[in-house]
Design an enzyme around this catalytic site. Sequence first.
Site, short mmCIF file in Angstrom:
data_model
loop_
_atom_site.label_atom_id
_atom_site.label_comp_id
_atom_site.label_asym_id
_atom_site.label_seq_id
_atom_site.Cartn_x
_atom_site.Cartn_y
_atom_site.Cartn_z
N ASP A 136 -0.45 29.52 -15.10
CA ASP A 136 -1.26 30.39 -14.24
C ASP A 136 -0.39 31.38 -13.45
OD1 ASP A 136 -0.06 28.65 -12.50
OD2 ASP A 136 -1.90 27.95 -11.54
N GLU A 143 0.76 28.83 -5.92
CA GLU A 143 -0.38 28.97 -6.81
C GLU A 143 -1.08 30.32 -6.60
OE1 GLU A 143 -0.95 27.03 -9.18
OE2 GLU A 143 -0.87 24.90 -8.65
#
Length: 237
Positions: A136, A143
């Site tokens: 990702d 993140e």
Amino acid sequence: MKVIRTKTYEEMSYEAAKLLAAQIVLRPDCVLGLATGSTPIGTYDQLVKWYEEGNLDFSAVRSVNLDEYCGLDGENDQSYRYFMDHHLFNRVNIDKANTNVPNGKAVDPEAEGARYDELIASLGGVDIQVLGIGYDGHIGFNEPGPAFIKPTHMVELDPSTIEANARFFASADDVPRQAITMGMGGIMQARKILLIANGAGKKDILMKSLYGPITPEVPASLLQLHPDLTVICAVDE
Ligand code: GLP
């Protein structure tokens, strides 16, 4: 940005190890920023080989690792401290007292983040930071999200990261939900960055990160702004 495309994982590892070895030779008491995951294992193996052959001396090297799972101590074989001991530190003549990994058992993660950033500053900053990349676009455990977070901080792991990292645990349920990671500020302050990526599955996110828009939705995209970024990748079929 310098991009080196290699044909194999072995070649990627060799090229990456060369950069780290050059840093150690250039400045024997350098500060290495180190990463975990499957990607750097071959790089560490190559460094160990050169050490065993008498060509590399880690006695004055200092290190800081990017991240650690919350709730795991260094004895836990899934902790990143254990990973580093096992893949590198126990196999070379580095002084363990000079190796640093965030404390995943810290009761106050915010204080631990502040301690870690002060520690990095007290070492004079990172000379070369090794990074892998998540599917990702995460680096360390930064993140995707609405903003880049600068300091070392605690994160809730993305479901896709938990799933991707489940291969190292008995099941996805065993993967910790939280981690402490160096922030984008600490990473970007490293004097050099070495991003390594392996496998065709990483190609799309690597292209997006290096050539797409710079956005916190793709944390690695910020690396485009780093003045000394080397990417070594084996991502072609
Ligand atoms: C974890 C680590 C990252 C690493 C990523 C990719 O999430 N926190 O630092 O880059 O995994 O791992 P792999 O190299 O196994 O694909």
